[in-house]
Write a protein that holds these residues in place. Structure first.
Motif, PDB file in Angstrom:
ATOM      1  N   ARG A  92     -33.693 -13.676  16.203  1.00 45.18           N
ATOM      2  CA  ARG A  92     -32.999 -13.441  17.482  1.00 45.18           C
ATOM      3  C   ARG A  92     -31.554 -13.091  17.140  1.00 45.18           C
ATOM      4  NH1 ARG A  92     -35.659 -18.282  18.500  1.00 45.18           N
ATOM      5  NH2 ARG A  92     -33.698 -19.441  18.467  1.00 45.18           N
ATOM      6  N   PRO A  94     -27.724 -11.774  17.849  1.00 45.05           N
ATOM      7  CA  PRO A  94     -26.742 -11.757  18.940  1.00 45.05           C
ATOM      8  C   PRO A  94     -26.348 -10.336  19.289  1.00 45.05           C
ATOM      9  CG  PRO A  94     -25.689 -12.366  16.886  1.00 45.05           C
ATOM     10  CD  PRO A  94     -27.152 -12.330  16.612  1.00 45.05           C
ATOM     11  N   PHE A 236     -24.309 -19.991  17.517  1.00 44.34           N
ATOM     12  CA  PHE A 236     -24.143 -20.419  18.914  1.00 44.34           C
ATOM     13  C   PHE A 236     -22.963 -19.667  19.499  1.00 44.34           C
ATOM     14  CE2 PHE A 236     -22.584 -23.219  22.279  1.00 44.34           C
ATOM     15  CZ  PHE A 236     -23.761 -23.443  22.989  1.00 44.34           C
ATOM     16  N   ASN A 238     -21.286 -18.580  23.403  1.00 47.37           N
ATOM     17  CA  ASN A 238     -21.249 -18.554  24.879  1.00 47.37           C
ATOM     18  C   ASN A 238     -22.488 -19.190  25.495  1.00 47.37           C
ATOM     19  OD1 ASN A 238     -18.787 -17.157  24.747  1.00 47.37           O
ATOM     20  ND2 ASN A 238     -19.818 -15.161  24.726  1.00 47.37           N
ATOM     21  N   THR A 240     -25.474 -19.576  24.222  1.00 47.33           N
ATOM     22  CA  THR A 240     -26.768 -19.035  23.777  1.00 47.33           C
ATOM     23  C   THR A 240     -26.916 -19.250  22.279  1.00 47.33           C
ATOM     24  OG1 THR A 240     -26.676 -17.343  25.506  1.00 47.33           O
ATOM     25  CG2 THR A 240     -28.242 -16.997  23.709  1.00 47.33           C
ATOM     26  N   TYR A 242     -28.681 -18.137  18.839  1.00 49.72           N
ATOM     27  CA  TYR A 242     -29.343 -17.033  18.165  1.00 49.72           C
ATOM     28  C   TYR A 242     -29.802 -17.515  16.775  1.00 49.72           C
ATOM     29  CZ  TYR A 242     -26.892 -14.486  21.812  1.00 49.72           C
ATOM     30  OH  TYR A 242     -26.422 -14.061  23.021  1.00 49.72           O
TER      31      TYR A 242
END
Length: 447
Positions: A92, A94, A236, A238, A240, A242
């Motif tokens: 995942r 960013p 990490f 904001n 979220t 990743y």
């Protein structure tokens, strides 16, 4: 001359030079000879006759082989992980960050260099001060720096160029020399935290140049994860989270160039610890050792069978070589006669078709001093008939020798090269002159 001829005839002998004569010139010959010029068309017709070269025994084309025992050679699979090992890690990434000009923040340290004021002595002598005063200013919580005699200047949130403009205005308003330079000495306002399985967890500052993920990890001492297959870099940002699997990070350079931004937190996570599986690995490796021992026994047995098979093949080859050396095997031959360095019988090769050039230049080739290059013949029987076809090669032009490389040989072919005219005359003289002297001596004795 008449006396010489009479003496020669009296010797009861005559020199006969071998030559190829067609039937039209020698009607009493027992074999009909047809002379054919060696042309590409004639060669193609001659090569069309069927012929299969003799083959070497199969042992020369075989390699030692052993029975297939792949089922006994299977190695156990590499020890896996316990049942609770994690599944494949998901990548995942960013969203991309567009690099922008650095903006000064609180706690950054700015270095302001101004011209030092001239002393009274320097002013009287007209000497200008060449030294600059360099002073560091920390950006305060209100976003300003306090410059003596100029007051507070708002610099937070501005680029270096914008901050220089604000300082210039402040110096001019205070009627101070506006000659100065401004740079950032310490970057303290924007940092990225790096933790987890790294050499030295750290807060890595963001500077004038974009901070990329690979660079940040190197500044933190590099990744020290023990089990890279189940390690990942988690970022990490904001709110979220990743995730970048470590294997993907090492194999995809684009992931190493991800630009970090203020407030990012990077953590190298070893989700699966090897210590939990130490005993499992011990048991699995013991199983591998046992099965490897069995496998070694099978390999030794196969090696023995392979050695026996290889020795059998070598014995067959040695027997064939011995029989060939003793001339105890059926072979195909061609014969070389006439003005060659060595008249001989040569065996046609195994497994391929030889050509006329092979035979001419074997064993020293033909004698250039005695052989007539315009009278080279390949004699071949018609088969069941009593006729002979003589393929004539005129090699006075060396380019015609190329034809010899295309003319294939057949069993029982004869290669014949006639003698030079001067060679024939020399041989007549060398044979009959002694006879003349002997005849003359006999006549003189009788008188």
């Amino acid at each position: 001359m008449l006396c010489v001829l009479l003496l020669i005839s009296g010797c009861g002998a005559a020199y006969i030079a071998p030559s190829v004569e067609p039937a039209s010139r020698n009607e009493s010959a027992p074999v009909d000879i047809v002379v054919v010029s060696m042309t590409p068309q004639a060669i193609a017709a001659a090569n069309a006759s069927p012929y299969s070269p003799r083959r070497v025994p199969g042992a020369f084309g075989q390699t030692a082989s052993v029975p297939n025992r792949a089922d006994q050679l299977d190695l156990p699979q590499t020890p896996g992980r316990p049942v609770d090992r994690p599944t494949a890690l998901e990548l995942r990434v960013p969203p991309a960050v567009t690099p922008a000009s650095y903006r000064i923040g609180i706690s950054d340290v700015l270095l302001l260099a101004t011209r030092a004021p001239a002393t009274e002595a320097e002013a009287l002598t007209g000497i200008l001060a060449a030294q600059n005063q360099r002073q560091g200013y920390t950006v305060q919580d209100d976003g300003t720096i306090a410059i003596p005699n100029a007051g507070r200047v708002q610099v937070a949130g501005r680029t270096v160029e914008d901050a220089e403009a604000m300082v210039f205005q402040a110096l001019v308003a205070a009627e101070l020399d506006p000659t100065f330079s401004l740079e950032i000495a310490e970057f303290n306002s924007k940092r990225v935290s790096i933790g987890g399985a790294v050499g030295q967890p750290a807060l890595v500052p963001i500077t004038l140049q974009p901070l990329r993920l690979g660079e940040a990890l190197q500044l933190a001492g590099g990744i020290v994860a023990v089990d890279q297959d189940y390690a990942s870099i988690r970022l990490f940002r904001n709110g979220t989270l990743y995730q970048i699997p470590l294997n993907d990070f090492y194999t995809q350079s684009r992931l190493q160039r991800i630009v970090l931004t203020e407030g990012d937190a990077v953590f190298v996570d070893t989700q699966y610890e090897l210590d939990r599986a130490q005993q499992y690995f011990t048991d699995q490796l013991a199983l591998v050792e046992a099965e490897n021992s069995a496998r070694a026994n099978v390999l030794n047995q196969l090696q023995t069978e392979f050695t026996i098979r290889r020795e059998q093949l070598q014995e067959q080859r040695d027997n064939f070589a011995a029989l060939t050396e003793l001339d105890a095997l059926e072979r195909d031959y061609v014969y070389r006669s006439g003005e060659l360095v060595r008249q001989s019988r040569i065996a046609l090769p195994y497994g391929r078709v030889a050509n006329l050039a092979d035979a001419i230049y074997a064993e020293g080739g033909f004698d250039n001093a005695r052989g007539n290059p315009s009278q080279i013949y390949l004699l071949r029987g018609f088969g069941t008939s009593a006729g002979v076809r003589a393929y004539h090669l005129d090699a006075r032009n060396p380019g015609n020798l190329i034809l010899a490389t295309h003319m294939q040989l057949r069993p029982n072919d004869f290669i014949f090269i006639e003698e030079q005219p001067i060679t024939k005359w020399n041989r007549v003289v060398s044979q009959f002159v002694p006879s003349l002297f002997n005849q003359a001596a006999s006549l003189s004795t009788g008188l």
